[in-house]
Design a protein around this motif. Structure first.
Motif, PDB file in Angstrom:
ATOM      1  N   SER A  21       2.706   7.511  -8.041  1.00 42.42           N
ATOM      2  CA  SER A  21       1.616   6.719  -7.484  1.00 42.42           C
ATOM      3  C   SER A  21       0.293   7.361  -7.870  1.00 42.42           C
ATOM      4  O   SER A  21       0.198   8.581  -8.008  1.00 42.42           O
ATOM      5  N   THR A  78      -4.127   1.234  -5.867  1.00 45.42           N
ATOM      6  CA  THR A  78      -3.104   2.183  -6.290  1.00 45.42           C
ATOM      7  C   THR A  78      -2.370   1.639  -7.515  1.00 45.42           C
ATOM      8  O   THR A  78      -2.090   0.445  -7.591  1.00 45.42           O
ATOM      9  N   TYR A  80       1.062   2.322  -9.966  1.00 41.78           N
ATOM     10  CA  TYR A  80       2.386   2.927  -9.879  1.00 41.78           C
ATOM     11  C   TYR A  80       3.016   3.037 -11.264  1.00 41.78           C
ATOM     12  O   TYR A  80       2.715   2.272 -12.171  1.00 41.78           O
TER      13      TYR A  80
END
Length: 125
Positions: A21, A78, A80
């Protein structure tokens, strides 16, 4: 200023999975495309995957295609990197990068103005 913080690295067995992440904070409105790079011991940093701001375009280096998936959640700011079927050659420090507003999605390090501190991924065979 933009700050990127990676997490999720660690030790995995060959064939296993990890999910990295990259959380952004600060003036996140300045961010456009995002990417993951990695640097193995004794080697130069290399491109892994990139994703456009609205997720309509993704690109991968050949060695991770069909094994890694890059995605993003703009509500959480975020990015990933889902890594499946890990191999020993995936062992490296993984860096998250983000481009400044207006920059294009790219596999070139010079296209990204913001970088995280890196997270170690070690794959045991």
């Amino acid at each position: 200023q933009v700050r990127l913080v990676e997490s999720g690295g660690g030790l995995a067995q060959a064939g296993g999975s990890l999910r990295l992440s990259c959380a952004a904070s600060g003036f996140t409105s300045m961010i456009s495309a995002s990417a993951w790079f990695r640097q193995a011991p004794g080697k130069e940093r290399e491109f892994v995957a990139a994703i456009s701001w609205n997720s309509d375009i993704t690109t991968y280096t050949d060695s991770v295609k069909d094994r890694f998936t890059i995605s993003r959640d703009n509500a959480e700011i975020t990015v990933y990197l889902q890594m499946n079927n890990l191999k020993s050659e995936d062992t490296a420090v993984y860096y998250c990068a983000a481009g400044r507003c207006g920059s294009r999605l790219s596999s070139s390090q010079s296209s990204y103005g913001y970088w995280g501190q890196g997270t170690q991924v070690t794959v045991s065979s």
